[in-house]
Design a protein around this motif. Structure first.
Motif, PDB file in Angstrom:
ATOM      1  N   GLU A 148       0.847  -1.196   0.000  1.00 55.58           N
ATOM      2  CA  GLU A 148       0.000   0.000   0.000  1.00 55.58           C
ATOM      3  C   GLU A 148       0.876   1.237   0.000  1.00 55.58           C
ATOM      4  O   GLU A 148       1.876   1.277   0.678  1.00 55.58           O
ATOM      5  CB  GLU A 148      -0.866   0.044   1.253  1.00 55.58           C
ATOM      6  CG  GLU A 148      -1.829  -1.079   1.408  1.00 55.58           C
ATOM      7  CD  GLU A 148      -2.579  -0.956   2.727  1.00 55.58           C
ATOM      8  OE1 GLU A 148      -2.821   0.178   3.169  1.00 55.58           O
ATOM      9  OE2 GLU A 148      -2.900  -1.994   3.286  1.00 55.58           O
ATOM     10  N   SER A 189       0.693   4.638   1.328  1.00 53.94           N
ATOM     11  CA  SER A 189       0.029   5.645   2.148  1.00 53.94           C
ATOM     12  C   SER A 189       0.987   6.059   3.257  1.00 53.94           C
ATOM     13  O   SER A 189       1.981   5.394   3.527  1.00 53.94           O
ATOM     14  CB  SER A 189      -1.260   5.086   2.753  1.00 53.94           C
ATOM     15  OG  SER A 189      -0.965   4.119   3.731  1.00 53.94           O
ATOM     16  N   SER A 231       1.022   3.435   6.032  1.00 50.81           N
ATOM     17  CA  SER A 231       1.767   2.241   5.640  1.00 50.81           C
ATOM     18  C   SER A 231       3.275   2.459   5.744  1.00 50.81           C
ATOM     19  O   SER A 231       4.007   1.612   6.251  1.00 50.81           O
ATOM     20  CB  SER A 231       1.388   1.856   4.205  1.00 50.81           C
ATOM     21  OG  SER A 231       2.176   0.793   3.757  1.00 50.81           O
TER      22      SER A 231
END
Length: 103
Positions: free
Chosen positions: A65, A67, A70
């Motif tokens: 992921e 982000s 993350s």
């Protein structure tokens, strides 16, 4: 370990976790120096994924992921892993000294 030493170690741990978990949110998303020079020199197209490209912490992200959460979680996991390995090696390799020689 004295009280002031313990406080220093705890402060260092908290600082490392903050830098890894929160500071990584502000890291540049631009390619690193090697990727940039490969693009500038014209051979970036020859790059291949490594065997670990699909691992849980690949590209400093958790589970692929992209982000902030993350990336921060991957940083915290990295700090804990490094401290665990270093602490374990220190514990195993330092040997036991008699109690009267400890400070």
């Amino acid at each position: 370990m004295t009280r002031s030493n313990r406080a220093l170690w705890i402060a260092g741990l908290v600082l490392a976790l903050l830098v890894a978990g929160v500071g990584s949110w502000y890291a540049s998303s631009s390619p690193d120096g090697l990727e940039w020079s490969a693009e500038e020199s014209g051979f970036a197209h020859t790059a291949e994924d490594s065997a670990t490209a699909n691992s849980p912490l690949a590209d400093y992200q958790l589970g692929g992921e992209e982000s902030r959460l993350s990336g921060g979680a991957a940083g915290v996991i990295g700090v804990v892993a490094v401290l665990g390995v270093a602490g374990g090696l220190t514990w195993v390799l330092r040997g036991r000294r008699p109690a009267e020689t400890r400070e």
